[in-house]
Design a protein around this motif. Structure first.
Motif, PDB file in Angstrom:
ATOM      1  N   GLU A 232      20.970  33.869 -58.860  1.00 24.84           N
ATOM      2  CA  GLU A 232      21.115  32.416 -58.858  1.00 24.84           C
ATOM      3  C   GLU A 232      19.989  31.815 -58.025  1.00 24.84           C
ATOM      4  N   GLY A 233      19.405  30.713 -58.473  1.00 27.20           N
ATOM      5  CA  GLY A 233      18.331  30.062 -57.767  1.00 27.20           C
ATOM      6  C   GLY A 233      17.069  29.920 -58.592  1.00 27.20           C
ATOM      7  N   TYR A 236      13.584  27.951 -59.335  1.00 31.03           N
ATOM      8  CA  TYR A 236      12.911  27.479 -58.120  1.00 31.03           C
ATOM      9  C   TYR A 236      12.349  28.623 -57.290  1.00 31.03           C
ATOM     10  N   PHE A 237      13.069  29.761 -57.272  1.00 31.68           N
ATOM     11  CA  PHE A 237      12.657  30.870 -56.425  1.00 31.68           C
ATOM     12  C   PHE A 237      12.776  32.176 -57.205  1.00 31.68           C
ATOM     13  N   SER A 238      12.038  33.204 -56.739  1.00 26.34           N
ATOM     14  CA  SER A 238      12.068  34.550 -57.320  1.00 26.34           C
ATOM     15  C   SER A 238      12.080  35.550 -56.180  1.00 26.34           C
ATOM     16  N   VAL A 263      20.313  30.486 -53.116  1.00 27.94           N
ATOM     17  CA  VAL A 263      19.774  31.588 -53.922  1.00 27.94           C
ATOM     18  C   VAL A 263      20.650  32.809 -53.680  1.00 27.94           C
ATOM     19  N   VAL A 264      21.074  33.481 -54.760  1.00 31.35           N
ATOM     20  CA  VAL A 264      21.894  34.689 -54.680  1.00 31.35           C
ATOM     21  C   VAL A 264      21.025  35.869 -55.084  1.00 31.35           C
ATOM     22  N   THR A 282      23.548  35.809 -49.987  1.00 31.65           N
ATOM     23  CA  THR A 282      23.179  34.426 -50.247  1.00 31.65           C
ATOM     24  C   THR A 282      22.068  34.017 -49.291  1.00 31.65           C
ATOM     25  N   VAL A 283      21.058  33.329 -49.826  1.00 34.08           N
ATOM     26  CA  VAL A 283      19.962  32.791 -49.030  1.00 34.08           C
ATOM     27  C   VAL A 283      19.993  31.275 -49.182  1.00 34.08           C
ATOM     28  N   ASN A 284      20.279  30.557 -48.082  1.00 38.10           N
ATOM     29  CA  ASN A 284      20.288  29.094 -48.077  1.00 38.10           C
ATOM     30  C   ASN A 284      18.907  28.616 -47.654  1.00 38.10           C
ATOM     31  N   ILE A 285      18.207  28.003 -48.572  1.00 35.48           N
ATOM     32  CA  ILE A 285      16.826  27.602 -48.344  1.00 35.48           C
ATOM     33  C   ILE A 285      16.777  26.081 -48.235  1.00 35.48           C
TER      34      ILE A 285
END
Length: 828
Positions: A232-233, A236-238, A263-264, A282-285
């Motif tokens: 997930e994410g 926007y992100f990789s 982002v998961v 989970t990464v909270n950006i």
């Protein structure tokens, strides 16, 4: 010796050097052999081939069995070639079978199969995790093994004689290794993660690196090989599949549009293959702000107003150049770049560095200028060069300030006044003309007055319309050197508008005080003094303060100019010396000398004074120290003579005699006769607890006033011996009179009347009235009052037969006040 694994065996067999061959020979020269029933890493034909090669090798290549340093014990330590069986040491973890897991077999060359040998297993887990059949040597695992908890166990084996328990073989050590299986999923120990990246970052910008940990063995298979992917994410992100680095994958992400992203990330072992275990985090950006937006005023024209009475520094209003950025990127700096109010107003940034605060820089005056225009610019203080193409990051607005008219108090032509006035100025002298006007366009009339607290003694007066300040009392610089007068100016049409100004009046000195000696002079001269000897240095003081300083002139008064005993020398430094003119002094001739000293000052008009110096003749030692002087001069004050001292002593003596006489008279007074308390019947009656009992029984009569009934029988004309009534016991001396039919008074009543009559007939008796001590002591009681006072209204008040019916507690009262037969003898 320690056991060897199959890997160790392979290394030994491949090393064909002499040293390697010696190690190989030592490896196989064991007395205890282990058979492990697991998998073989070596081919089945490899072991016989290796043994054959070792058998054919010459002895010189294999080396000696024992080190050359121990040659003396070689005969005792010679090894015997044994037969042995080799197998695996690995055991799979997480065995879930119902039967104990077979590990291997322990066997000794001395075991003939007759059961005479007992095998013993010790070390890590022996008895709890691993068991051994002491007869066959079979080793089993009786608990579930987990490599992640413990990857290997170190065990020791020994063969003993079953009957004698004597060791048949040396104790050997071997290792049981737990072989890994894929039973643990990857875990993100530091998750969930918090990260930030600047907005407008380029594609590929690194954000954060996540790391997953797999508890499986990374050296065996792919159980611990982790591959990362994003769930997930996107877009926007990789995430990098191998390193776990999260990167920006979409360009021009704007914080002002969206600030937070979730982002998961997934980590999967077995290299990401099917059947692998996976874990997520989970990464909270958060997009951090950059200065990519220029400021902009929310108004193009600001209207503000300020009263003309606003002091310098007061706030006029606030403006704001709004910036979509935050933090330091939104901080502003404001400045007035144009307008007719640039010199009258100022602008500064508030503590948050966001708003512009317009303040008054100079005093305002509606009558001179009613409005101002300001051109204000707001600029970002922290610029980002990479975004300069978006503009200058500043904005301009117009501020119109209107000055409001205020009814102002009168304004003096000077902020303060200073006046110098000589102290001899006559009454009515004009000190100063003060002037104030109404600054408003109305120009109201102004009236003047003096604030009374500034001139409490009323030295000055001010003319109400002209503002002329004048004196009404004579001034004295020596008393008050400065007068700080506060003058008030008030508008006639608006008494609330009052202003004040200070008029400082300095009183100038005039030589109007004569000088005098510094203090009362009293000195001495010794009998052995010679002519020309200094006996005293005199100085003078003058309360005046001339500009050139004090200068005094000394001389003897004209009447003492030819004094044969002393002379005066003026030192011309404001001091003078008193010197002797002769010698041969004697106290028998004269003991006190009076020397008048004349002092004058040097100012105009010249002031003079004459002071008298008292010189006493004393006896001194050879060093000039006083030994004795005239007794009257030194034992008594100057104003106290011997006659006065004798009078004082006489008064003290008379006072002492009077005190002794008064004490003597008091000691000769007749002391009152007091009987024994046990025989005082009336005293017992008063202290009887149940005598009253009513709520109003709060005041008891003074029984002491009736303690002297014997004086009833004394002659009426008898004069008392002293000023105080005698008090004696009543209970034994007052006869009880029979009361029949209420025709007569009681003995108490008669006693009281007798005492009153005696007091009236005695001209020397003070007004001791025993009646004033009586009160109604029993009005609230069931028994009512027992007093004979106010009993003349009814004869029944003196009949106390009912006391006999009140019981034994009132027996004493019944005997005292009850009715007796006429032929009964008296009680006392």
């Amino acid at each position: 010796m320690k056991s060897r694994t199959d890997d160790d065996l392979a290394v030994l067999l491949l090393d064909l050097t002499p040293a390697g061959l010696r190690k190989t020979r030592n490896y196989f020269s064991c007395t205890l052999c282990f058979t492990m029933g697991v998998r073989l890493h070596l081919p089945a034909s490899f072991l016989p081939l290796t043994l054959g090669i070792l058998t054919l090798l010459p002895h010189s290549l294999l080396g000696k069995a024992v080190d050359e340093g121990n040659s003396r014990n070689s005969e005792l330590l010679q090894r015997v070639k044994r037969g042995w069986v080799w197998n695996q040491f690995f055991v799979l973890e997480e065995y879930t079978g119902l039967e104990p897991l077979y590990i291997g077999k322990l066997h000794s060359d001395m075991d003939k199969g007759d059961g005479s040998i007992k095998y013993i297993l010790t070390g890590e887990g022996a008895g709890s995790t691993f068991t051994i059949d002491d007869g066959t040597g079979d080793i089993h695992a009786i608990q579930r093994l987990d490599r992640e908890v413990k990857s290997q166990y170190v065990l020791r084996a020994q063969a003993r004689n079953r009957l004698t328990d004597r060791p048949l073989e040396p104790e050997s050590e071997f290792i049981v290794k737990i072989q890994d299986i894929n039973d643990n999923e990857p875990k993100f120990l530091d998750g969930p993660y918090q990260a930030s990246v600047p907005e407008m970052s380029k594609i590929g910008t690194s954000v954060i690196q996540v790391t997953a940990t797999d508890a499986d063995d990374p050296t065996y298979g792919n159980s611990a090989r982790v591959v990362y992917s994003i769930l997930e994410g996107q877009p926007y992100f990789s995430v990098d599949a191998k390193t776990g680095v999260v990167r920006v994958s979409l360009a021009d992400m704007d914080r002002e549009t969206r600030e937070n992203y979730t982002v998961v990330i997934q980590a999967k072992d077995m290299g990401g293959q099917l059947g692998g275990l996976a874990g997520t985090t989970t990464v909270n950006i958060t997009l951090s702000d950059v200065n990519d937006n220029p400021p902009m005023f929310d108004q193009r024209l600001y209207q503000m107003s300020v009263p003309e009475s606003a002091p310098v520094g007061s706030v006029v209003g606030r403006i704001w150049a709004r910036d979509r950025d935050i933090g330091v990127n939104a901080e502003m700096k404001y400045s007035i770049i144009d307008g007719d109010g640039r010199d009258t107003f100022d602008i500064s940034t508030d503590p948050t560095n966001l708003f512009g605060i317009i303040t008054v820089k100079k005093p305002l005056n509606f009558e001179s200028k009613p409005s101002y225009t300001l051109k204000v610019e707001g600029t970002n203080t922290h610029l980002d060069p990479s975004f300069r193409h978006r503009g200058n990051f500043k904005d301009v607005t117009i501020v119109h300030v209107s000055v409001e008219d205020v009814d102002e108090p009168p304004l003096f032509d000077q902020p303060a006044y200073y006046v110098e006035l000589p102290e001899d100025a006559e009454i009515g002298t004009v000190v100063k003309m003060v002037s104030a006007r109404d600054p408003d366009s109305a120009n109201n009339t102004v009236r003047y007055s003096i604030e009374r607290s500034s001139d409490p003694e009323k030295f000055f007066y001010i003319e109400i319309t002209s503002g002329s300040l004048m004196t009404v009392r004579l001034l004295d610089r020596e008393e008050i050197g400065w007068h700080n007068i506060t003058v008030l100016a008030m508008e006639m049409n608006n008494p609330t508008q009052i202003s004040s100004v200070t008029v400082a009046v300095k009183v100038l000195d005039v030589n109007d005080n004569p000088p005098s000696l510094a203090h009362y002079m009293d000195t001495y001269v010794c009998e052995n003094a010679k002519a020309g000897q200094l006996i005293q240095t005199v100085t003078a003081v003058d309360p005046d303060d001339p500009l050139g300083g004090q200068h005094f002139y000394y001389s003897l008064a004209p009447e003492a100019a030819n004094n044969p005993n002393f002379t005066l020398r003026d030192n011309q430094d404001n001091t003078a010396w008193i010197l002797t003119r002769r010698g041969g002094w004697s106290q028998q001739d004269q003991t006190v000398f009076y020397l008048p000293v004349f002092v004058s000052d040097g100012e105009q008009p010249v002031q003079t004074s004459t002071s008298t110096l008292t010189v006493r003749l004393c006896s001194c030692d050879h060093e000039g120290n006083v030994m004795t002087c005239n007794a009257e001069a030194y034992s008594l004050p100057a104003s106290l003579s011997k006659g006065a001292l004798i009078a004082i002593l006489a008064c003290i003596f008379v006072l002492l005699v009077m005190i002794l006489l008064m004490l003597s008279l008091r000691s000769h007074r007749k002391k009152p006769y007091l009987c024994d308390e046990e025989e005082n019947v009336h005293e017992n009656i008063v202290r009887y607890d149940d005598e009253g009992g009513g709520e109003e029984d709060t005041e008891a009569f003074d029984i002491a006033a009736m303690w002297n009934p014997r004086e009833v029988h004394h002659p009426l004309g008898k004069v008392r011996k002293d000023m105080l009534p005698e008090i004696e016991s009543l209970s034994r001396y007052v006869p009880q009179v029979c009361v029949v039919g209420g025709g007569g008074d009681s003995n108490v009543h008669g006693y009281v009347l007798a005492k009153l009559l005696e007091a009236d007939m005695d001209p020397c008796a003070p007004p001791y009235d025993s009646l004033q001590t009586y009160a109604y002591e029993g009005e609230g009681s069931v028994a009512e009052s027992l007093s004979s006072l106010q009993s003349g209204a009814s004869n029944t008040d003196h009949e106390y037969d009912y006391l006999n019916d009140w019981g034994p507690r009132f027996k004493k009262l019944a005997e005292m006040y009850g009715v007796l037969e006429t032929n009964s003898p008296p009680m006392w």
